[in-house]
Scaffold this motif. Structure first.
Motif, mmCIF file in Angstrom:
data_model
loop_
_atom_site.group_PDB
_atom_site.id
_atom_site.type_symbol
_atom_site.label_atom_id
_atom_site.label_comp_id
_atom_site.label_asym_id
_atom_site.label_seq_id
_atom_site.Cartn_x
_atom_site.Cartn_y
_atom_site.Cartn_z
ATOM 1 N N ILE A 52 28.867 42.590 31.723
ATOM 2 C CA ILE A 52 27.595 42.146 32.282
ATOM 3 C C ILE A 52 27.792 41.811 33.758
ATOM 4 C CG2 ILE A 52 25.804 40.380 32.158
ATOM 5 C CD1 ILE A 52 26.496 40.028 29.205
ATOM 6 N N PRO A 53 26.956 42.343 34.645
ATOM 7 C CA PRO A 53 27.065 41.968 36.067
ATOM 8 C C PRO A 53 26.990 40.448 36.217
ATOM 9 C CG PRO A 53 25.577 43.823 35.796
ATOM 10 C CD PRO A 53 25.896 43.338 34.413
ATOM 11 N N THR A 54 27.946 39.882 36.930
ATOM 12 C CA THR A 54 28.059 38.424 36.983
ATOM 13 C C THR A 54 27.467 37.818 38.238
ATOM 14 O OG1 THR A 54 29.591 36.556 36.734
ATOM 15 C CG2 THR A 54 30.340 38.422 38.076
ATOM 16 N N TRP A 55 27.012 36.554 38.098
ATOM 17 C CA TRP A 55 26.573 35.729 39.208
ATOM 18 C C TRP A 55 27.492 34.516 39.357
ATOM 19 C CZ3 TRP A 55 22.275 36.701 42.360
ATOM 20 C CH2 TRP A 55 21.510 37.812 41.996
ATOM 21 N N ALA A 56 28.600 34.520 38.651
ATOM 22 C CA ALA A 56 29.490 33.359 38.633
ATOM 23 C C ALA A 56 30.907 33.800 38.998
ATOM 24 C CB ALA A 56 29.433 32.687 37.267
ATOM 25 N N ASN A 57 31.915 33.059 38.546
ATOM 26 C CA ASN A 57 33.303 33.413 38.865
ATOM 27 C C ASN A 57 34.050 33.891 37.626
ATOM 28 O OD1 ASN A 57 33.535 30.904 37.579
ATOM 29 N ND2 ASN A 57 35.283 30.267 38.842
ATOM 30 N N PHE A 58 33.328 34.573 36.762
ATOM 31 C CA PHE A 58 33.916 35.144 35.555
ATOM 32 C C PHE A 58 33.109 36.368 35.143
ATOM 33 C CE2 PHE A 58 30.946 31.757 34.456
ATOM 34 C CZ PHE A 58 30.040 32.429 33.645
ATOM 35 N N VAL A 59 33.702 37.166 34.273
ATOM 36 C CA VAL A 59 33.041 38.367 33.777
ATOM 37 C C VAL A 59 33.024 38.329 32.253
ATOM 38 C CG1 VAL A 59 33.153 40.896 33.624
ATOM 39 C CG2 VAL A 59 33.693 39.741 35.789
ATOM 40 N N TYR A 60 31.864 38.591 31.683
ATOM 41 C CA TYR A 60 31.670 38.651 30.231
ATOM 42 C C TYR A 60 31.746 40.112 29.807
ATOM 43 C CZ TYR A 60 29.067 38.070 25.768
ATOM 44 O OH TYR A 60 28.657 38.070 24.450
ATOM 45 N N CYS A 61 32.561 40.387 28.794
ATOM 46 C CA CYS A 61 32.728 41.778 28.365
ATOM 47 C C CYS A 61 32.745 41.873 26.845
ATOM 48 C CB CYS A 61 34.018 42.369 28.934
ATOM 49 S SG CYS A 61 34.201 44.139 28.630
ATOM 50 N N GLU A 62 31.870 42.695 26.305
ATOM 51 C CA GLU A 62 31.821 42.976 24.874
ATOM 52 C C GLU A 62 32.873 44.044 24.566
ATOM 53 O OE1 GLU A 62 31.281 42.934 21.134
ATOM 54 O OE2 GLU A 62 29.893 41.672 22.283
ATOM 55 N N LEU A 63 33.715 43.763 23.568
ATOM 56 C CA LEU A 63 34.833 44.647 23.242
ATOM 57 C C LEU A 63 34.589 45.509 22.015
ATOM 58 C CD1 LEU A 63 37.788 42.114 23.715
ATOM 59 C CD2 LEU A 63 36.867 43.717 25.409
ATOM 60 N N GLY A 64 33.692 45.051 21.102
ATOM 61 C CA GLY A 64 33.527 45.759 19.838
ATOM 62 C C GLY A 64 34.721 45.586 18.932
ATOM 63 N N ASP A 65 35.470 44.517 19.121
ATOM 64 C CA ASP A 65 36.681 44.243 18.349
ATOM 65 C C ASP A 65 36.814 42.728 18.232
ATOM 66 O OD1 ASP A 65 39.025 44.577 16.977
ATOM 67 O OD2 ASP A 65 40.162 45.420 18.647
#
Length: 343
Positions: free
Chosen positions: A275-288
């Motif tokens: 997900i494009p971030t507005w903070a100092n981290f990145v959220y990523c869906e792995l499907g696992d």
């Protein structure tokens, strides 16, 4: 093995050198209790945000103020509302106060303000809004947030948790987007409390310094609920010095924006959709299974945050680090996820 910690959204550059010097200078005063009212810090923050000192309540990190707000406004039979997949302290603070937390489903991985407004009833006392949201990194545009705040009923207080505001403001300038006008609502005497922290952009997570800004009368109630001497002498000195080191913050924000783009592009190249971030981290869906993946990352020397406790058991959150750290992470990600790809 020494691991790179990319799990808790800490500043990879550490605290400001000026803050370190300030902390060292007051260590010999540790036999004295700190200023319970943090008068100098409140005054400086008031000048920074163009509010009155009595509108500011410093606490040992903004999470401490969340607990105070919940204990002040909630009791059995009353409720608070927030979004699913938001800051994990909201349910903890609400339940500790005996209240019920209503979690509204997300829209496009962010807060659905219309659904939150529809969930308000006569028993609602608090709405928690994390902007940018932790852990998804999404952001509510100023106009959308303004419209929502103008329509909140008088018996409800909105807690605008802006722990990552500095990063969002930097991104907004680069993306030509209006950032939050939350303090305007505070100044118009809305039932709004804005939370900020020194833990992120200022790199002071370990000394615990945060604060809230809101209507003076309400903040007075919250101030009386604080633990005595809750902000240490060291924390107050560090926060004061950190406010003067704009160069350190700018370095942090510039690196964060550049490396957010690099991390996002690297994950996309590997076949994922962060997900494009507005903070100092990145959220990523792995499907696992994210918990299992996080353990595999540790064997590669990298610590990331699996998001099962947030209701996202197949997603991870990655703190944006230095260029070197992010390079190590992307190489580790490719190795860690190869078994999943092979299956």
């Amino acid at each position: 093995m020494n691991c790179i910690k990319m799990a808790s959204n800490e500043n990879p550059f550490g605290p400001s050198p000026k803050a370190v010097q300030a902390m060292q200078a007051v260590l010999t005063e540790s036999n004295f209790y700190p200023d319970n009212d943090a008068i100098e810090l409140r005054q400086k923050l008031a000048e920074r945000h163009n509010v009155l000192p009595e509108q500011i309540v410093p606490t040992a990190g903004s999470t401490a103020l969340l607990g105070i707000i919940a204990r002040t406004l909630l009791s059995p039979g009353l409720n608070a509302i927030t979004s699913e997949r938001s800051f994990i302290v909201y349910p903890i603070a609400t339940q500790a106060a005996g209240g019920q937390l209503i979690q509204v489903p997300m829209r496009n991985n962010g807060f659905d303000l219309n659904a939150i407004a529809a969930a308000v009833d006569q028993h609602t006392r608090i709405i928690y809004i994390s902007n940018p949201n932790n852990p998804t990194g999404t952001f509510i545009p100023a106009k959308e947030l303004d419209r929502f705040l103008d329509e909140v009923p008088e018996h409800v207080m909105v807690v605008l948790d802006e722990a990552y505001y500095d990063f969002a403001e930097y991104f907004a300038a680069g993306r030509k987007v209006d950032c939050s006008n939350a303090l305007d609502h505070v100044n118009r005497s809305h039932r709004v409390v804005v939370l900020r922290t020194f833990s992120k952009a200022h790199g002071l997570a370990g000394v615990r310094a945060g604060y809230g800004i809101g209507p003076a009368e309400l903040m007075g109630y919250f101030a009386r609920m604080r633990t005595t001497f809750s902000i240490s002498t060291v924390a107050q000195a560090a926060a004061l010095a950190a406010l003067d080191d704009e160069a350190h913050v700018k370095k942090t924000l510039k690196n964060n924006a550049e490396q957010a783009e690099r991390l996002t592009a690297g994950l996309v190249e590997l076949g994922y959709a962060p997900i494009p971030t507005w903070a100092n981290f990145v959220y990523c869906e792995l499907g696992d299974d994210a918990a299992a993946v996080a353990k595999r990352f540790q064997t590669e020397g990298v610590i990331v945050r699996p998001l099962g406790p947030w209701g996202a058991p197949t997603a991870i959150r990655i703190t944006i680090g230095t260029p070197e750290q992010n390079g190590i992470f992307l190489r580790a990600f490719k190795r860690v996820m190869e078994p999943t790809t092979a299956r």
